[in-house]
Write a protein that holds these residues in place. Structure first.
Motif, PDB file in Angstrom:
ATOM      1  N   ASP A 189      -2.074  -3.814 -14.969  1.00  0.00           N
ATOM      2  CA  ASP A 189      -2.698  -4.958 -14.265  1.00  0.00           C
ATOM      3  C   ASP A 189      -2.556  -5.262 -12.989  1.00  0.00           C
ATOM      4  O   ASP A 189      -3.304  -5.858 -12.194  1.00  0.00           O
ATOM      5  CB  ASP A 189      -2.062  -6.104 -14.929  1.00  0.00           C
ATOM      6  N   ARG A 190      -1.382  -4.520 -12.358  1.00  0.00           N
ATOM      7  CA  ARG A 190      -1.223  -4.986 -10.789  1.00  0.00           C
ATOM      8  C   ARG A 190      -1.203  -3.746  -9.916  1.00  0.00           C
ATOM      9  O   ARG A 190      -0.859  -3.987  -8.837  1.00  0.00           O
ATOM     10  CB  ARG A 190       0.463  -5.448 -11.172  1.00  0.00           C
ATOM     11  N   ILE A 191      -1.876  -2.777 -10.135  1.00  0.00           N
ATOM     12  CA  ILE A 191      -2.132  -1.661  -9.335  1.00  0.00           C
ATOM     13  C   ILE A 191      -3.550  -1.125  -9.358  1.00  0.00           C
ATOM     14  O   ILE A 191      -4.089  -0.989 -10.557  1.00  0.00           O
ATOM     15  CB  ILE A 191      -1.155  -0.630  -9.652  1.00  0.00           C
ATOM     16  N   HIS A 192      -4.062  -0.862  -8.320  1.00  0.00           N
ATOM     17  CA  HIS A 192      -5.256  -0.208  -7.969  1.00  0.00           C
ATOM     18  C   HIS A 192      -4.954   1.303  -7.407  1.00  0.00           C
ATOM     19  O   HIS A 192      -4.238   1.421  -6.370  1.00  0.00           O
ATOM     20  CB  HIS A 192      -6.062  -0.939  -6.974  1.00  0.00           C
ATOM     21  N   ILE A 193      -5.331   2.240  -8.296  1.00  0.00           N
ATOM     22  CA  ILE A 193      -5.261   3.652  -7.928  1.00  0.00           C
ATOM     23  C   ILE A 193      -6.630   4.255  -7.133  1.00  0.00           C
ATOM     24  O   ILE A 193      -7.556   4.222  -7.905  1.00  0.00           O
ATOM     25  CB  ILE A 193      -4.648   4.504  -8.996  1.00  0.00           C
ATOM     26  N   LEU A 194      -6.501   4.803  -6.047  1.00  0.00           N
ATOM     27  CA  LEU A 194      -7.703   5.155  -5.324  1.00  0.00           C
ATOM     28  C   LEU A 194      -7.555   6.604  -4.898  1.00  0.00           C
ATOM     29  O   LEU A 194      -6.799   6.844  -4.338  1.00  0.00           O
ATOM     30  CB  LEU A 194      -8.162   4.262  -4.194  1.00  0.00           C
ATOM     31  N   HIS A 195      -8.829   7.434  -5.177  1.00  0.00           N
ATOM     32  CA  HIS A 195      -8.712   8.654  -4.337  1.00  0.00           C
ATOM     33  C   HIS A 195      -9.365   8.216  -3.064  1.00  0.00           C
ATOM     34  O   HIS A 195     -10.594   8.059  -2.982  1.00  0.00           O
ATOM     35  CB  HIS A 195      -9.780   9.542  -5.401  1.00  0.00           C
ATOM     36  N   HIS A 196      -8.458   8.755  -2.214  1.00  0.00           N
ATOM     37  CA  HIS A 196      -9.217   8.164  -0.962  1.00  0.00           C
ATOM     38  C   HIS A 196      -7.743   9.098   0.091  1.00  0.00           C
ATOM     39  O   HIS A 196      -6.886   9.263  -0.012  1.00  0.00           O
ATOM     40  CB  HIS A 196      -8.436   6.756  -0.631  1.00  0.00           C
TER      41      HIS A 196
ATOM     42  N   VAL B  72       0.012  -3.374  -5.918  1.00  0.00           N
ATOM     43  CA  VAL B  72       0.313  -2.351  -5.239  1.00  0.00           C
ATOM     44  C   VAL B  72      -1.349  -1.670  -5.218  1.00  0.00           C
ATOM     45  O   VAL B  72      -1.881  -1.612  -6.049  1.00  0.00           O
ATOM     46  CB  VAL B  72       1.190  -1.537  -6.050  1.00  0.00           C
ATOM     47  N   ILE B  73      -1.474  -0.998  -3.961  1.00  0.00           N
ATOM     48  CA  ILE B  73      -2.639  -0.104  -4.009  1.00  0.00           C
ATOM     49  C   ILE B  73      -2.151   1.379  -3.693  1.00  0.00           C
ATOM     50  O   ILE B  73      -1.209   1.376  -2.525  1.00  0.00           O
ATOM     51  CB  ILE B  73      -3.623  -0.626  -2.868  1.00  0.00           C
ATOM     52  N   ALA B  74      -2.329   2.124  -4.561  1.00  0.00           N
ATOM     53  CA  ALA B  74      -2.029   3.467  -4.325  1.00  0.00           C
ATOM     54  C   ALA B  74      -2.953   4.522  -4.247  1.00  0.00           C
ATOM     55  O   ALA B  74      -4.104   4.393  -4.952  1.00  0.00           O
ATOM     56  CB  ALA B  74      -0.835   3.805  -5.415  1.00  0.00           C
ATOM     57  N   VAL B  75      -2.931   5.185  -2.986  1.00  0.00           N
ATOM     58  CA  VAL B  75      -3.991   6.313  -2.946  1.00  0.00           C
ATOM     59  C   VAL B  75      -3.369   7.554  -2.725  1.00  0.00           C
ATOM     60  O   VAL B  75      -2.131   7.931  -2.375  1.00  0.00           O
ATOM     61  CB  VAL B  75      -4.691   5.926  -1.459  1.00  0.00           C
ATOM     62  N   ASP B  76      -4.419   8.655  -2.932  1.00  0.00           N
ATOM     63  CA  ASP B  76      -3.811   9.937  -2.693  1.00  0.00           C
ATOM     64  C   ASP B  76      -5.208  10.664  -2.527  1.00  0.00           C
ATOM     65  O   ASP B  76      -6.186  10.641  -3.105  1.00  0.00           O
ATOM     66  CB  ASP B  76      -3.031  10.585  -3.860  1.00  0.00           C
ATOM     67  N   LYS B  77      -5.102  11.705  -1.482  1.00  0.00           N
ATOM     68  CA  LYS B  77      -6.456  12.684  -1.351  1.00  0.00           C
ATOM     69  C   LYS B  77      -6.589  13.714  -2.389  1.00  0.00           C
ATOM     70  O   LYS B  77      -7.752  14.000  -2.260  1.00  0.00           O
ATOM     71  CB  LYS B  77      -6.332  13.230   0.124  1.00  0.00           C
ATOM     72  N   GLU B  78      -5.864  13.700  -3.281  1.00  0.00           N
ATOM     73  CA  GLU B  78      -5.973  14.648  -4.389  1.00  0.00           C
ATOM     74  C   GLU B  78      -6.280  14.002  -5.590  1.00  0.00           C
ATOM     75  O   GLU B  78      -5.520  13.107  -6.088  1.00  0.00           O
ATOM     76  CB  GLU B  78      -4.506  15.739  -4.547  1.00  0.00           C
TER      77      GLU B  78
ATOM     78  N   LEU C 219       0.894  -1.165  -0.020  1.00  0.00           N
ATOM     79  CA  LEU C 219       0.070   0.027  -0.004  1.00  0.00           C
ATOM     80  C   LEU C 219       0.947   1.133   0.074  1.00  0.00           C
ATOM     81  O   LEU C 219       1.735   1.568   0.802  1.00  0.00           O
ATOM     82  CB  LEU C 219      -0.878   0.055   1.218  1.00  0.00           C
ATOM     83  N   GLU C 220       0.738   2.242  -0.797  1.00  0.00           N
ATOM     84  CA  GLU C 220       1.433   3.416  -0.876  1.00  0.00           C
ATOM     85  C   GLU C 220       0.461   4.231  -0.650  1.00  0.00           C
ATOM     86  O   GLU C 220      -0.792   4.543  -1.257  1.00  0.00           O
ATOM     87  CB  GLU C 220       1.781   3.808  -2.157  1.00  0.00           C
ATOM     88  N   ILE C 221       0.414   5.262   0.615  1.00  0.00           N
ATOM     89  CA  ILE C 221      -0.141   6.307   1.024  1.00  0.00           C
ATOM     90  C   ILE C 221       0.408   7.417   0.493  1.00  0.00           C
ATOM     91  O   ILE C 221       1.497   8.212   0.838  1.00  0.00           O
ATOM     92  CB  ILE C 221      -0.358   6.383   2.361  1.00  0.00           C
ATOM     93  N   GLY C 222      -0.452   8.243  -0.282  1.00  0.00           N
ATOM     94  CA  GLY C 222       0.075   9.616  -0.939  1.00  0.00           C
ATOM     95  C   GLY C 222       0.831   9.563  -2.114  1.00  0.00           C
ATOM     96  O   GLY C 222       2.146   9.654  -2.119  1.00  0.00           O
ATOM     97  N   CYS C 223       0.491   8.875  -3.159  1.00  0.00           N
ATOM     98  CA  CYS C 223       1.126   8.334  -4.256  1.00  0.00           C
ATOM     99  C   CYS C 223       1.814   9.558  -5.256  1.00  0.00           C
ATOM    100  O   CYS C 223       2.526   9.439  -5.898  1.00  0.00           O
ATOM    101  CB  CYS C 223       0.467   7.462  -5.151  1.00  0.00           C
ATOM    102  N   GLY C 224       1.143  10.647  -5.166  1.00  0.00           N
ATOM    103  CA  GLY C 224       1.624  11.767  -5.830  1.00  0.00           C
ATOM    104  C   GLY C 224       1.569  11.356  -7.537  1.00  0.00           C
ATOM    105  O   GLY C 224       0.543  11.087  -8.004  1.00  0.00           O
ATOM    106  N   SER C 225       2.797  11.419  -8.065  1.00  0.00           N
ATOM    107  CA  SER C 225       3.081  11.259  -9.576  1.00  0.00           C
ATOM    108  C   SER C 225       3.238   9.703  -9.723  1.00  0.00           C
ATOM    109  O   SER C 225       2.949   9.198 -10.923  1.00  0.00           O
ATOM    110  CB  SER C 225       4.115  12.029  -9.901  1.00  0.00           C
ATOM    111  N   GLY C 226       3.172   8.900  -8.704  1.00  0.00           N
ATOM    112  CA  GLY C 226       3.426   7.343  -8.765  1.00  0.00           C
ATOM    113  C   GLY C 226       4.506   6.899  -8.732  1.00  0.00           C
ATOM    114  O   GLY C 226       4.879   5.742  -8.981  1.00  0.00           O
ATOM    115  N   ALA C 227       5.720   7.640  -8.279  1.00  0.00           N
ATOM    116  CA  ALA C 227       7.007   7.409  -8.679  1.00  0.00           C
ATOM    117  C   ALA C 227       7.237   6.146  -7.522  1.00  0.00           C
ATOM    118  O   ALA C 227       7.990   5.201  -8.011  1.00  0.00           O
ATOM    119  CB  ALA C 227       7.964   8.394  -8.043  1.00  0.00           C
TER     120      ALA C 227
END
Lengths: 156, 354
Positions: B226-233, B202-208, B180-188
């Motif tokens: 295929d291997r990543i979920h990006i959530l506005h959270h 990977v689950i990547a989330v960002d509040k923006e 889990l990445e919290i605050g993924c920004g540009s996804g780096a």
């Protein structure tokens, strides 16, 4: 935010605008052993047998300045200066926009230079260079020969 | 832009004529001081080489108080010539005259830099380790220190795998770490881990929203969808249940906003005017989001799972004290790692196995 700190904030912003930016100071840093593993030959020259370098014999410098670093800074100077202390050989690398990649490349180049320094003509780096030079000359010679043959054929 | 939504900052940004927010003005408020480019040519009159142009714009930047005048100029010229850095350009390209189109492109990009726009936004891209990522204001620009955070996660994953393997007659199954990445920004961070751990999810989330969108773009550019979920959270306000779609995690990784609020005002104009300040401001002691993540970690992590955080150099002690004050979380500070400048920068916190 009360008035005094408002003014303080204004002052700081003004300073940010007009300050002549302090020169970035080269920062010496003994790099942690954990980050870069000990390496032998690297990159496409996997077949070369080069002297290994340990992190303890290296000294690294970054133009990062004395500022807080991390999120508080957005500097783009990603140049890496790497020195092999025993031989004094220094390599400067700014091949990429990534500090991590520049560090890797600097180590690879430094390893080749150090190998050349200690082994001279016995170094695989030297031998490979000689071999490729020879190939080039062979190619030139053959091209010249072909040209000569064509000329003679035309004159017949 | 994030800073515009904060009325206080808007008032102060009005004090900076150079700092015209993106979208409100097309040209700098005051004309930059520029000398004739032809006068500084080394080649025949009318012809300019890459070296000439770099030198010219470096002087323009210096005259106008733009930081990193030489570096900015080199990156922009190299970019237009199709290279990453000036040092990587071959001798031929350095001395070949530039076309009118190239000179025009360089001028346009340099004018943006004259407005104190960070180089990464000027070019619209930047590199993080071996990845080239799209950059767009106000999404936070990855810092070089953060490149080492990836190495730390990889080392721990490798160590865990070896530990599992030792004592077995045959190797254990290939691990499929859930991150889990919290605050993924540009996804780096998320994308680097995805690339280096081909079996990971990977689950990547960002509040923006802007960050979520940019990460999605970078994911598609690298064909890693295929291997990543990006959530506005927003981890501070939303329930963590939706983060458990792949079950509990092996790793939680984050470069959370960690700047002390009192330090925000002294940040460079490049940061204050263009980057999302919500990605930087960690509250009074810089710990607000760090604490939120750590409070959340036990319900999200597997036993012996790890949290890897990038922090301010003052935080390691503060975090250690806070964890000791909250023993119910069952989290231990395993290690503090330094960045390439020797500053304590990364925390490895582990969930105790019951």
């Amino acid at each position: 935010m009360n008035v005094p700190s408002l003014l303080h904030f204004t002052f700081l912003l003004k300073e940010a605008r007009t300050a002549s930016w302090r020169p970035w100071i080269l920062r010496k840093q003994q790099f942690s052993l954990l980050r870069m593993p000990l390496f032998q030959a690297a990159g496409k020259k996997n077949s070369l047998n080069l002297l290994g370098l340990t992190e303890a014999e290296l000294e690294e410098q970054f133009v990062r300045g004395d500022g807080p670093g991390g999120q508080a800074t957005n500097k783009t100077s990603n140049c890496v200066v790497l020195k092999h202390i025993p031989s004094g050989i220094v390599v400067k690398c700014h091949q990429t926009r990534s500090v991590e990649q520049n560090r890797k490349i600097a180590r690879k180049i430094l390893q080749e230079k150090v190998d050349l320094f200690y082994k001279g003509e016995d170094s695989d780096v030297f031998k490979e260079k000689k071999a490729s030079e020879k190939k080039k000359q062979e190619k030139k010679r053959r091209a010249k020969e072909n040209l000569e043959r064509k000329k003679q054929f035309k004159e017949m | 832009m994030r800073c515009l939504t904060q009325p206080l900052l808007r008032r102060f940004l009005g004090l900076l004529p150079q700092c015209v927010p993106v979208g409100l003005s097309q040209s700098p408020v005051r004309g930059p001081k520029q000398s004739s480019l032809r006068q500084s040519c080394s080649a025949r009159p009318g012809l300019v080489t890459a070296i000439d142009v770099v030198g010219y714009w470096q002087k323009v930047f210096e005259t106008n108080g733009i930081p990193e005048a030489r570096e900015s100029s080199e990156y922009i010229v190299s970019f237009v010539l199709g290279a990453k850095t000036f040092q990587s350009l071959n001798s031929e390209k350095l001395h070949t005259p530039l076309t009118a189109v190239q000179q025009e492109q360089i001028q346009q990009l340099c004018h943006r830099r004259l407005e104190r726009m960070p180089v990464q936004y000027v070019l619209g891209e930047w590199d993080f380790r071996d990845l080239t990522l799209k950059m767009r204001p106000p999404v936070f620009i990855p810092r070089p220190e953060t490149e080492d955070l990836i190495s730390l996660v990889l080392e721990e994953e490798s160590r865990k795998h070896e530990e599992k393997n030792s004592g077995l007659c045959f190797p254990a199954a290939v691990p499929h770490p859930v991150i889990l990445e919290i605050g993924c920004g540009s996804g780096a961070i998320a994308l680097s881990l995805l690339c280096k751990l081909p079996q990971s999810c990977v689950i990547a989330v960002d509040k923006e929203e802007a960050a979520v969108d940019l990460t999605k773009e970078n994911v598609h550019r690298l064909q890693l969808q295929d291997r990543i979920h990006i959530l506005h959270h927003n981890v501070s306000y939303s329930s963590a249940e939706q983060l458990l779609l792949w079950g509990p995690m092996d790793f939680i990784v984050s470069n959370p906003p960690y700047v002390f609020h009192e330090d925000m005002a002294s940040l460079d104009a490049e940061i204050l005017c263009y980057e999302d300040l919500g990605a930087l401001d960690g509250g009074a002691d810089g710990m607000r989001v760090i604490k939120t993540i750590l409070a959340l970690a036990p319900s999200l992590l597997k036993d012996s799972g790890s949290v890897f955080l990038e922090v301010d150099p003052r935080h390691p002690d503060m975090v250690e004290n806070w964890l000791q004050a909250h023993p119910d979380l069952l989290l231990t500070l395993r290690a503090v790692h330094k960045d390439f400048c020797g500053k304590p920068r990364f925390l490895h916190i582990q969930k105790q196995s019951r």
